[in-house]
Design an enzyme around this catalytic site. Sequence first.
Site, PDB file in Angstrom:
ATOM      1  N   HIS A 172       0.918   4.449  -2.672  1.00 41.74           N
ATOM      2  CA  HIS A 172       0.662   5.832  -2.259  1.00 41.74           C
ATOM      3  C   HIS A 172       1.843   6.739  -2.567  1.00 41.74           C
ATOM      4  O   HIS A 172       1.664   7.944  -2.747  1.00 41.74           O
ATOM      5  CB  HIS A 172       0.302   5.882  -0.771  1.00 41.74           C
ATOM      6  CG  HIS A 172      -1.141   5.638  -0.533  1.00 41.74           C
ATOM      7  ND1 HIS A 172      -1.938   6.503   0.183  1.00 41.74           N
ATOM      8  CD2 HIS A 172      -1.950   4.639  -0.934  1.00 41.74           C
ATOM      9  CE1 HIS A 172      -3.186   6.036   0.211  1.00 41.74           C
ATOM     10  NE2 HIS A 172      -3.205   4.910  -0.469  1.00 41.74           N
ATOM     11  N   ARG A 212       0.828  -1.205   0.000  1.00 45.45           N
ATOM     12  CA  ARG A 212       0.000   0.000   0.000  1.00 45.45           C
ATOM     13  C   ARG A 212       0.863   1.256   0.000  1.00 45.45           C
ATOM     14  O   ARG A 212       0.604   2.217  -0.724  1.00 45.45           O
ATOM     15  CB  ARG A 212      -0.920   0.019   1.212  1.00 45.45           C
ATOM     16  CG  ARG A 212      -1.762   1.296   1.244  1.00 45.45           C
ATOM     17  CD  ARG A 212      -2.098   1.721   2.651  1.00 45.45           C
ATOM     18  NE  ARG A 212      -2.702   3.059   2.646  1.00 45.45           N
ATOM     19  CZ  ARG A 212      -2.895   3.780   3.727  1.00 45.45           C
ATOM     20  NH1 ARG A 212      -2.551   3.320   4.886  1.00 45.45           N
ATOM     21  NH2 ARG A 212      -3.453   4.966   3.642  1.00 45.45           N
ATOM     22  N   HIS A 216      -6.205  -6.045  -3.098  1.00 48.75           N
ATOM     23  CA  HIS A 216      -7.173  -6.178  -2.003  1.00 48.75           C
ATOM     24  C   HIS A 216      -7.244  -7.605  -1.478  1.00 48.75           C
ATOM     25  O   HIS A 216      -7.878  -7.858  -0.460  1.00 48.75           O
ATOM     26  CB  HIS A 216      -8.568  -5.763  -2.490  1.00 48.75           C
ATOM     27  CG  HIS A 216      -8.802  -4.295  -2.455  1.00 48.75           C
ATOM     28  ND1 HIS A 216      -9.899  -3.692  -3.020  1.00 48.75           N
ATOM     29  CD2 HIS A 216      -8.082  -3.286  -1.912  1.00 48.75           C
ATOM     30  CE1 HIS A 216      -9.853  -2.388  -2.823  1.00 48.75           C
ATOM     31  NE2 HIS A 216      -8.747  -2.127  -2.164  1.00 48.75           N
ATOM     32  N   ASP A 253     -10.682 -11.468   1.758  1.00 49.09           N
ATOM     33  CA  ASP A 253     -10.926 -12.860   1.391  1.00 49.09           C
ATOM     34  C   ASP A 253     -10.305 -13.773   2.439  1.00 49.09           C
ATOM     35  O   ASP A 253      -9.758 -13.298   3.442  1.00 49.09           O
ATOM     36  CB  ASP A 253     -10.442 -13.175  -0.041  1.00 49.09           C
ATOM     37  CG  ASP A 253      -8.936 -13.133  -0.200  1.00 49.09           C
ATOM     38  OD1 ASP A 253      -8.202 -13.437   0.764  1.00 49.09           O
ATOM     39  OD2 ASP A 253      -8.467 -12.799  -1.306  1.00 49.09           O
ATOM     40  N   GLY A 262       5.050  10.247  -8.599  1.00 49.28           N
ATOM     41  CA  GLY A 262       6.027   9.256  -9.001  1.00 49.28           C
ATOM     42  C   GLY A 262       6.675   8.577  -7.813  1.00 49.28           C
ATOM     43  O   GLY A 262       6.503   8.979  -6.659  1.00 49.28           O
TER      44      GLY A 262
END
Length: 396
Positions: free
Chosen positions: A134, A130, A262, A317, A140
Amino acid sequence: MVAPSKANLEDFFKPFHHFGGGWNPEEQVLPPQQEEEQTPGAQVNEPRGSYTGGAYGVGAPPPPPQAPGAAKKGADASAGYNKPGEGVNKGEGLVVGFYDKSCPAAERIVREWLQKVLKSNPYATANIIRLAFHDCAVGGCDASILLDAVAQGDKVEKGSIFNGVSLKGADLIDDLKMRFEEECPQTVSCADAIAFSANEAMAMSTGVRQRPLAGRRDSVNSLATAADQNLASPTATVDQMSEIFRKLGFNAEEMVVLLGAHSIGTAHCDLFMDRVYNFRNTQKPDPVLPLPYVDQLKGICTDPGTPQFRNPPVNFDETPYALDNLYFRNLVQNKSLLLSDSSLLGDARTGPTVRQMADDDMLFRKRFAELFARLTSFNVLTGNNGEVRRTCRSTN
């Protein structure tokens, strides 16, 4: 693309605790000190909920802001900041084995470090993946996400409403950078530290290993307003998400594959509570969700009035440490927590890819590895641009 007002965004993100983290097979609730994550997205669709996962904020507080003039001597404060469409794009100037002579142990250091981290923090892979997105999505892949302050005193990306307390993983990069500095001082950039650790996290999560490209240099600037404009909410429409990914150089098919990140995320109940209890003020659940799935979520998210950040997280999941295609298999069954994810199946531009990834786990793993390498090579600084920071939290 029409962006919502800053006031609306601030109201929207007050309850947000963004996606990431992992799954404890024995329970749905993460331990209190475990970490949290988030995802790429686009603009606000409807105010709702909170993402969770991640690691930033563990350990010592950040150092005090730099004094004016603390940026690299003789350089304009914004000279090293890579804005979309400027600087080196598409990974030009990056090579495999960049540190083979200057820091030959670099890749081994990352691998052994992350293996050790995962023994105590199995959520680290989600946090790092993550964090890499970000960083790369805002100007960039230049480690601008890691700066605590800049010389000109502008609010940095960490202060964006899209990051804030929900941003996790920066402390992990601090630790990795310290190890690099011990082995080969002021040689490995913070931007490469993010990319190397993200590549290793991806390999450990997908089983697809590839040597990382390297040669990135670090930005000397960081702007919260840039993050506000290039990161977005998890309730985005397909149009909104597509625009975000288009600016990063990805088409609809590639966007769907990357959203497969995810697979190792979780989300706090308040993010999707209205889908379970009161979808669009109907006092009923979202009709798309299968009733057994609604009952399962109600069993976890028992109190719609629980304050933000205190309600339980739920995994995306059932295989939280594996970047696999179960996320897509669940989407095909309409078992998704986020409204943005749910929208992918029924759209003609994205639905076929959802089904293709759901049918072929190895194809997803290979495609994700390919595209993630592209993502972490987006709009980089190389050569004499930027700098190699001594510490990732401040410019030299």
